[in-house]
Enzyme design. Structure first.
Site, PDB file in Angstrom:
ATOM      1  N   HIS B 153       0.848  -1.204   0.000  1.00  0.00           N
ATOM      2  CA  HIS B 153       0.000   0.000   0.000  1.00  0.00           C
ATOM      3  C   HIS B 153       0.876   1.244   0.000  1.00  0.00           C
ATOM      4  O   HIS B 153       2.074   1.167   0.247  1.00  0.00           O
ATOM      5  CB  HIS B 153      -0.908   0.023   1.227  1.00  0.00           C
ATOM      6  CG  HIS B 153      -0.159   0.225   2.522  1.00  0.00           C
ATOM      7  ND1 HIS B 153       0.337  -0.834   3.261  1.00  0.00           N
ATOM      8  CD2 HIS B 153       0.210   1.345   3.199  1.00  0.00           C
ATOM      9  CE1 HIS B 153       0.963  -0.362   4.327  1.00  0.00           C
ATOM     10  NE2 HIS B 153       0.917   0.946   4.319  1.00  0.00           N
ATOM     11  N   HIS B 199      -5.253  -2.537   5.237  1.00  0.00           N
ATOM     12  CA  HIS B 199      -5.353  -1.327   4.405  1.00  0.00           C
ATOM     13  C   HIS B 199      -4.734  -1.573   3.041  1.00  0.00           C
ATOM     14  O   HIS B 199      -3.740  -2.272   2.912  1.00  0.00           O
ATOM     15  CB  HIS B 199      -4.707  -0.112   5.054  1.00  0.00           C
ATOM     16  CG  HIS B 199      -3.357  -0.318   5.641  1.00  0.00           C
ATOM     17  ND1 HIS B 199      -2.744  -1.541   5.738  1.00  0.00           N
ATOM     18  CD2 HIS B 199      -2.464   0.559   6.167  1.00  0.00           C
ATOM     19  CE1 HIS B 199      -1.563  -1.411   6.309  1.00  0.00           C
ATOM     20  NE2 HIS B 199      -1.361  -0.153   6.576  1.00  0.00           N
ATOM     21  N   HIS B 214       4.906   7.187   2.315  1.00  0.00           N
ATOM     22  CA  HIS B 214       5.674   5.961   2.122  1.00  0.00           C
ATOM     23  C   HIS B 214       4.945   4.964   1.227  1.00  0.00           C
ATOM     24  O   HIS B 214       3.731   5.007   1.084  1.00  0.00           O
ATOM     25  CB  HIS B 214       6.006   5.287   3.464  1.00  0.00           C
ATOM     26  CG  HIS B 214       4.818   4.700   4.185  1.00  0.00           C
ATOM     27  ND1 HIS B 214       4.150   5.350   5.199  1.00  0.00           N
ATOM     28  CD2 HIS B 214       4.177   3.504   4.058  1.00  0.00           C
ATOM     29  CE1 HIS B 214       3.172   4.589   5.666  1.00  0.00           C
ATOM     30  NE2 HIS B 214       3.158   3.472   4.987  1.00  0.00           N
ATOM     31  N   HIS B 246       2.284  -1.150  15.147  1.00  0.00           N
ATOM     32  CA  HIS B 246       1.347  -0.041  15.065  1.00  0.00           C
ATOM     33  C   HIS B 246       0.172  -0.267  16.007  1.00  0.00           C
ATOM     34  O   HIS B 246      -0.241  -1.417  16.209  1.00  0.00           O
ATOM     35  CB  HIS B 246       0.749   0.063  13.652  1.00  0.00           C
ATOM     36  CG  HIS B 246       1.678   0.565  12.615  1.00  0.00           C
ATOM     37  ND1 HIS B 246       2.345   1.755  12.720  1.00  0.00           N
ATOM     38  CD2 HIS B 246       2.031   0.057  11.414  1.00  0.00           C
ATOM     39  CE1 HIS B 246       3.079   1.945  11.636  1.00  0.00           C
ATOM     40  NE2 HIS B 246       2.920   0.926  10.831  1.00  0.00           N
ATOM     41  N   TYR B 255      10.132   1.456   9.290  1.00  0.00           N
ATOM     42  CA  TYR B 255      10.272   2.493   8.273  1.00  0.00           C
ATOM     43  C   TYR B 255      11.741   2.817   8.045  1.00  0.00           C
ATOM     44  O   TYR B 255      12.515   2.890   9.006  1.00  0.00           O
ATOM     45  CB  TYR B 255       9.566   3.775   8.707  1.00  0.00           C
ATOM     46  CG  TYR B 255       8.074   3.659   8.783  1.00  0.00           C
ATOM     47  CD1 TYR B 255       7.291   3.738   7.636  1.00  0.00           C
ATOM     48  CD2 TYR B 255       7.442   3.472  10.009  1.00  0.00           C
ATOM     49  CE1 TYR B 255       5.910   3.625   7.703  1.00  0.00           C
ATOM     50  CE2 TYR B 255       6.059   3.354  10.087  1.00  0.00           C
ATOM     51  CZ  TYR B 255       5.297   3.435   8.933  1.00  0.00           C
ATOM     52  OH  TYR B 255       3.936   3.325   9.003  1.00  0.00           O
ATOM     53  N   GLU B 265       8.188   1.344   3.940  1.00  0.00           N
ATOM     54  CA  GLU B 265       7.780   0.565   5.106  1.00  0.00           C
ATOM     55  C   GLU B 265       7.865  -0.908   4.736  1.00  0.00           C
ATOM     56  O   GLU B 265       7.545  -1.286   3.615  1.00  0.00           O
ATOM     57  CB  GLU B 265       6.330   0.895   5.503  1.00  0.00           C
ATOM     58  CG  GLU B 265       5.854   0.120   6.735  1.00  0.00           C
ATOM     59  CD  GLU B 265       4.387   0.359   7.100  1.00  0.00           C
ATOM     60  OE1 GLU B 265       3.604   0.730   6.211  1.00  0.00           O
ATOM     61  OE2 GLU B 265       4.027   0.157   8.276  1.00  0.00           O
TER      62      GLU B 265
END
Lengths: 307, 307, 307, 307
Positions: B153, B199, B214, B246, B255, B265
């Site tokens: 993503h 996501h 990112h 997270h 990251y 990431e």
């Protein structure tokens, strides 16, 4: 174990509020409470340890470490090492059996970095917590929090590292596993072991006297460190650094603070190091990478906050 | 996939030196180079991806993202969605088949946050890299570096998040998996998915226009993240944050920066989220915990450095 | 989700002794008990599931599966799919709302392999167990045993696999992720998904009628499978196979039996599979490797013991 | 290390085809080839080992183990232990320096179980493979296959276990970490360590003479064992058992065969055991659980196939 010193056996940590401390060390770190003595000190251990206790919490006005102790193989070793410590020039004190419940007599000496270190030969043998002696299961059910397996080591900050190394290596039989050397080729930090573990104690020479950087507890995997980090967040516990990998020892690590401000480490992995193997050397100019292998940057707090 | 949009399909990233970029994305991140086109653009993919490419590197004076594209199920969907995008008021451009080698025609629109987003229905199907189509092995031998499995993503920063969400959800069929809301109850960041992945794209509303935070690549485990962190150190690559977890998505993450300053990431895990499930809400006042679950503190760089 | 079918939503399993079954599914597998209905049926769920229940245990003289159900997006979808099922030639039954507490009306059909499959649009939404809706922690404290996250899928054995595949793919919108084909090129086993999960249901064509091979529960990592295996030993629970990796799906897996003889699987990982990607094909002559990737040998029990 | 014996230092394994053996031990197991001597013997080591070699492969008509050797701290220890071995009644042979290249003189004795065991004080020190001596990285790039870290231990089958234990413990300074005892209270298998590792050698008393059950190599995690299992499948290598956990030592393990039929183990974890801690006892009637903790069942092959 060249001189009969077996392993880190206990550490007495000063906490300012015992109830808060127990919530931290028992519910969060997952140590097992095995006793409270008549002075109110609370005795804890990691589930995989076979003696009665390895961590003693004592209520005090200031945080810090009172002493850390090493178990030796027998009484004769204790007699011999006492003689050698005196010969080396150490201030030595005798603590009678029973001053800590379940523990035999202790010989306490002030090492060059300004810390009280103890030796003892006898402590009540209780076996691992929560598993049987015959056909033992892989781990006990009912562990809490981070499920710390054992008290692993202390990191202590002081001065006169060279003399201190001589004491620990020549008198007590530790071997140097890793060191950080400055541009003059002098060590500014020593990692010392009694067996093949990456370290049983660490000393940093930063001009302090008798300062306590952290006590470390063993976890079994990198995944256990992830969950330990999760638990910090769930319990609003102050994280210092991690989870990450160390350059030194290559172990996996996370630092955080108990409610009194004492730093704790949870640690997994770490290279094996035999006494015939050369110490690993890190350059002080690469200190960041030596300590925090991924970020290669030290935080100020890690270098300055001690108890 | 309510509207026929399948998944993130590609991202075109600007790099200032192609040789350095390839060293980074191929040797370190572990993407597979599958093509270089006549313009000099290099096409890459993660080994588990079945289409010809998912990452396109283009040499340019400035870093950043040119566009990111989503695959749709068929040509008719592309026709319908083009109509709906125009109806929504988007600026829409038609990119002919072959502008990217192996890729059919693309429909490109400027979304309210100021980013170019593409849709396409056709790309050469090559199957997973390094494993057979029949009786495929669990993973291919010969992977390099972090062994990235797939492009996962992008996170994009801009303005007008409310309108942007309407576009992605109502027109394109994404569902909102997680959001950060401010004291006024407005979302300041949206995580959006086309399937059950945590996501497929993320938008942060911070007043920027068309900023690239990112691109993320999928790794398979927390242990793979440890080794990815090790590789950063071994290659002197600049770490931003991690490995850590997270709060948002509960995925595990690290990251770091490519040689041009684009943030990457690597990501593992992350909660599944079905479209009938309520979005998870995080409070902006707890932003630190939402982003970096262990430290609960954001670094300034994470909030401000974009390309 | 081409036809509006979302995911596996529940399975009703027959057990011969409810107290023993609860000890197994709650204390060992780690499902959460969320209800007991007036018939004595017990409702369970994995902690990460957002609807009220996903597993229903019912006391009966024989073990086995009564039915497994899939959630659809809305009532209209239920109406449409009922029409399509009838058109396909399925025997369809209507189960009124409330027959299972907290669940709306269900449409039940007999699929070609001889199993009762249900569709429903409505079930009480309770959110994830043990975590808040806002700023949710990564996982709840107080989980037990294997800490199963969710009901994942069932594997069912029967006949007429070709017709069954048409029903699931063409009528219900599943896509085929993997298959085992015999020398004649016919599939003898189908893995089917509604999203990108490796499978939401699996059918094996072995001449049985309506046979139940196993219900699977999701764990989060390979390390969780190790500890799940440990728990089998600690609780004297009968292991079938594992922990190991499957060839098919490449997921990590362990099989064991509940006290009534129903087979359970705990499962982690598994390849993502999008509907535009070709199904993975395994050859029946390599069945051992397809099922148990490490040993490449099937045990007789795995092929023949069903309930 | 009570008597100056440091650790397992080498094993010489007979293989029937050197090229096949190297494919197995170098490409699959991941040992590093460090030498081939004038007799054609090939010298290997795990990357984390600091001496020149730990595994010697020699071509022969039959598979099996020629001898396994332990490193002692210095020449004086070698002299003393030779004297003590003779006093114990062992048949002792002197092997001159250079018989194995890079290795000092060896003292070889026949232990009561019928195996040739060696002691030596000197071997070329090369440091860890692939990492620098100063600021060493966490692991070297370019490792192959299972990435074995080190030769860990051998398991040997023979008779006269009681006398054998006296020799290893009283003369050589091993301590007993775990044992399996029969109904008469006699040990039928001994696990012995020189440090805190779960075992440095294991003996099983099954009436054989000088039989070789397996040589074990250390991996770092349970996840590494998963990938090692994957590699067996990818290379069509014969699996014996695993990945699984042992009851004894609680380590994680997988067994497989080299092309000549010698059994290999890859091993991770395992309880630490200090010499002051009681040995862990397992009952022979629970042998299955003691060996294979998850299945609690032994396969016939594991008990009978030896070289």
């Amino acid at each position: 174990m060249r001189k009969g010193v077996l392993r880190p056996g206990h550490v007495q940590i000063r906490v300012m509020d015992m109830q808060q401390a127990l919530k931290h060390y028992v519910e969060l770190v997952g140590l097992i409470q095995t006793h409270q003595d008549s002075q109110g000190r609370v005795y804890l251990k990691g589930w995989s340890e076979t003696d009665r206790f390895s961590v003693v919490l004592v209520e005090a006005a200031e945080p810090g470490m009172d002493f850390t102790g090493f178990k030796v193989v027998d009484e004769q070793t204790l007699v011999n090492l006492t003689r050698d410590l005196v010969a080396f020039g150490c201030q030595v004190e005798q603590i009678p059996a029973g001053e800590l419940d379940f523990c035999g007599r202790r010989v306490r000496f002030l090492c060059p970095t300004g810390h009280w270190i103890e030796l003892y030969a006898q402590k009540e043998y209780t076996g691992r917590w929560g598993v049987r002696e015959v056909n033992p299961e892989a781990w006990p059910r009912g562990l809490r929090g981070m499920r710390a397996m054992s008290f692993d080591h202390c990191q202590l900050h002081g001065s006169d590292l060279q003399l201190n190394r001589e004491l620990f290596c020549d008198v007590l039989g530790f071997h140097l596993t890793e060191q950080i050397v400055n541009d003059e080729g002098q060590s500014v930090a020593d990692w010392l072991s009694l067996s093949i573990k990456a370290h049983d104690i660490a000393f940093v020479g930063d001009g302090n006297v008798g300062a306590f950087h952290h006590a470390a507890f063993l976890l079994d995997t990198w995944e256990a460190l992830l969950r330990a980090g999760d638990l910090l967040s769930m319990t609003d516990t102050s994280l210092d650094v991690g989870p990450t990998r160390h350059g030194i020892t290559h172990g996996q690590s996370m630092y955080f603070f108990d409610p009194s401000g004492n730093r704790n480490e949870v640690f997994a992995g770490g290279d094996f190091h035999y006494p015939d193997q050369k110490p690993v050397t890190w350059l002080e100019k690469d200190l960041g990478k030596a300590i925090f292998y991924h970020s290669r940057v030290l935080n100020e707090r890690f270098l300055t906050v001690m108890t």
